[in-house]
Design an enzyme around this catalytic site. Structure first.
Site, PDB file in Angstrom:
ATOM      1  N   LEU A  32       6.158  43.500  95.238  1.00 27.48           N
ATOM      2  CA  LEU A  32       5.318  43.123  95.905  1.00 27.48           C
ATOM      3  C   LEU A  32       3.952  42.816  95.296  1.00 27.48           C
ATOM      4  O   LEU A  32       3.514  43.309  94.375  1.00 27.48           O
ATOM      5  CB  LEU A  32       5.015  44.355  96.932  1.00 27.48           C
ATOM      6  CG  LEU A  32       6.270  44.934  97.723  1.00 27.48           C
ATOM      7  CD1 LEU A  32       5.812  45.909  98.756  1.00 27.48           C
ATOM      8  CD2 LEU A  32       7.105  43.865  98.455  1.00 27.48           C
ATOM      9  N   HIS A  36       2.042  40.272  99.892  1.00 22.58           N
ATOM     10  CA  HIS A  36       2.628  41.551 100.859  1.00 22.58           C
ATOM     11  C   HIS A  36       1.701  42.577 101.359  1.00 22.58           C
ATOM     12  O   HIS A  36       2.010  42.906 102.555  1.00 22.58           O
ATOM     13  CB  HIS A  36       3.550  42.064 100.137  1.00 22.58           C
ATOM     14  CG  HIS A  36       4.801  41.201  99.577  1.00 22.58           C
ATOM     15  ND1 HIS A  36       4.806  40.829  98.281  1.00 22.58           N
ATOM     16  CD2 HIS A  36       5.967  40.499 100.183  1.00 22.58           C
ATOM     17  CE1 HIS A  36       5.936  39.911  98.167  1.00 22.58           C
ATOM     18  NE2 HIS A  36       6.658  39.772  99.343  1.00 22.58           N
ATOM     19  N   GLN A  60      21.252  35.617 101.585  1.00 22.35           N
ATOM     20  CA  GLN A  60      20.445  34.226 101.526  1.00 22.35           C
ATOM     21  C   GLN A  60      20.164  33.472 100.167  1.00 22.35           C
ATOM     22  O   GLN A  60      19.529  32.643 100.172  1.00 22.35           O
ATOM     23  CB  GLN A  60      19.194  34.596 102.094  1.00 22.35           C
ATOM     24  CG  GLN A  60      18.262  35.392 101.029  1.00 22.35           C
ATOM     25  CD  GLN A  60      16.985  35.948 101.904  1.00 22.35           C
ATOM     26  OE1 GLN A  60      17.021  36.957 102.695  1.00 22.35           O
ATOM     27  NE2 GLN A  60      15.792  35.649 101.288  1.00 22.35           N
ATOM     28  N   GLU A 147       2.763  33.147 106.204  1.00 21.77           N
ATOM     29  CA  GLU A 147       2.902  31.500 106.821  1.00 21.77           C
ATOM     30  C   GLU A 147       3.548  30.817 105.428  1.00 21.77           C
ATOM     31  O   GLU A 147       3.491  29.485 105.440  1.00 21.77           O
ATOM     32  CB  GLU A 147       1.585  31.301 107.060  1.00 21.77           C
ATOM     33  CG  GLU A 147       1.187  31.756 108.522  1.00 21.77           C
ATOM     34  CD  GLU A 147      -0.002  31.474 109.166  1.00 21.77           C
ATOM     35  OE1 GLU A 147      -0.662  30.925 108.596  1.00 21.77           O
ATOM     36  OE2 GLU A 147      -0.250  31.737 110.144  1.00 21.77           O
ATOM     37  N   LYS A 148       3.276  31.410 104.323  1.00 20.14           N
ATOM     38  CA  LYS A 148       3.603  30.365 102.876  1.00 20.14           C
ATOM     39  C   LYS A 148       5.143  30.108 103.279  1.00 20.14           C
ATOM     40  O   LYS A 148       5.681  29.020 103.020  1.00 20.14           O
ATOM     41  CB  LYS A 148       3.674  31.083 101.757  1.00 20.14           C
ATOM     42  CG  LYS A 148       4.228  30.423 100.492  1.00 20.14           C
ATOM     43  CD  LYS A 148       3.982  31.214  99.099  1.00 20.14           C
ATOM     44  CE  LYS A 148       4.724  32.409  98.934  1.00 20.14           C
ATOM     45  NZ  LYS A 148       6.432  31.832  98.523  1.00 20.14           N
ATOM     46  N   GLN A 152      10.780  29.518 107.545  1.00 21.50           N
ATOM     47  CA  GLN A 152      11.209  30.463 107.682  1.00 21.50           C
ATOM     48  C   GLN A 152      10.675  31.399 109.024  1.00 21.50           C
ATOM     49  O   GLN A 152      11.311  31.785 109.819  1.00 21.50           O
ATOM     50  CB  GLN A 152      11.315  31.546 106.546  1.00 21.50           C
ATOM     51  CG  GLN A 152      11.341  33.069 106.993  1.00 21.50           C
ATOM     52  CD  GLN A 152      11.628  34.130 105.712  1.00 21.50           C
ATOM     53  OE1 GLN A 152      12.316  33.976 105.002  1.00 21.50           O
ATOM     54  NE2 GLN A 152      10.456  34.780 105.626  1.00 21.50           N
ATOM     55  N   SER A 185       6.578  36.296  94.378  1.00 24.61           N
ATOM     56  CA  SER A 185       7.174  37.311  93.406  1.00 24.61           C
ATOM     57  C   SER A 185       7.588  36.418  92.319  1.00 24.61           C
ATOM     58  O   SER A 185       7.933  36.956  91.026  1.00 24.61           O
ATOM     59  CB  SER A 185       8.283  37.987  94.056  1.00 24.61           C
ATOM     60  OG  SER A 185       7.528  38.730  95.071  1.00 24.61           O
TER      61      SER A 185
END
Length: 281
Positions: A32, A36, A60, A147-148, A152, A185
């Protein structure tokens, strides 16, 4: 509190519900950062209790992707979560989340085909499956997504709507480094030289946004503007440059409604994404 089983999460959430408390939820894959933290703090500000999941979801990741190498540090993550105000951190093993003979899939057609989905065909099916499982386990009032990962976010909103899930999906702004790089990350994969090169993502999007604010509406010209900026950086290679309807994620030829301008760029071997939504007044 750090827990590792579905049973522990459900028991705690049921206890909170008996007290009449609201529950917020933040799904993460761990390692994180301040992005996050902003999601957790937003959840804390809007709910009585907050659950954070830390789970590197195998479904995924496609073949030859970085599942095994994805950075993990649960003790550091737990410290950040508790410092940000989370009440429960759920860190399951894959065996806790998936039965060996699982055969259920969750797919959102259309929205998952372009952008990242074009090159990662299994990705969003895995995302939808694990998010739907977490929402069933935590049963939150609100769930928070950055929102990055704009594609998704749109897919999760549509899944929740289509399946009549009783949860509000809250999108939260991109958190950036001081020099403009979106926090991720995967930024830890970058060498010092690549870290400098990665600034081309924000730089190219900033140039496109300025041109659009000045009146540029032709999508092919906006795309060319971004592409030319990326080509100026020797360590960068564009994966995709897309301008799509912000709700349907379908391609547009001209900016006549709100659009998502999204890019994916390889910096060396590391794939990074960034975007902005351009809203017409």
């Amino acid at each position: 509190m750090l827990v590792h089983t579905i049973k522990e999460v459900r028991e705690q959430v049921k206890a909170w519900r008996k007290e009449g408390l609201t529950v917020g939820y933040v799904p993460t894959m761990g390692y994180l950062h301040e992005g996050h933290r902003s999601l957790i703090e937003k959840a804390v500000s809007e709910n009585d209790r907050v659950v954070v999941s830390v789970f590197v979801n195998p479904t995924q990741f496609g073949p030859n992707e970085d599942y095994e190498d994805y950075p993990r540090d649960i003790q550091k993550d737990y410290a950040l979560c508790t410092d940000a105000g989370a009440n429960l951190v759920f860190n399951p093993e894959p065996e806790e989340m998936y039965f060996p003979d699982k055969c259920t899939t969750v797919n959102v057609e259309g929205l998952s085909k372009g952008l990242c989905g074009a090159k990662r065909p299994v990705h969003f099916g895995g995302v939808c499956l694990v998010v739907s499982k977490f929402l069933n386990i935590v049963t939150p009032d609100r769930a928070y997504f950055g929102e990055k990962d704009a594609q998704q976010l749109a897919i999760i909103k549509r899944m929740v709507r289509d399946l009549s899930m009783d949860v509000e999906i809250v999108g939260c702004p991109i958190v950036r480094e001081a020099d403009g790089l979106a926090k991720s990350s995967r930024n830890t994969y970058l060498s010092a030289e690549e870290r400098v090169a990665a600034l081309v993502l924000n730089r190219s999007l900033t140039k496109a946004k300025a041109a659009m604010e000045d009146g540029l509406r032709c999508v092919s010209e906006i795309r060319d503007l971004i592409e030319s900026e990326i080509k100026e950086e020797p360590l960068a290679k564009a994966d995709y440059i897309e301008i799509v309807d912000s709700e349907t994620l379908q391609p547009v030829e001209s900016v006549e409604r709100d659009v998502l301008v999204a890019i994916a760029v390889y910096i060396g071997k590391t794939r990074l994404i960034d975007n902005f939504t351009f809203r017409l007044a």
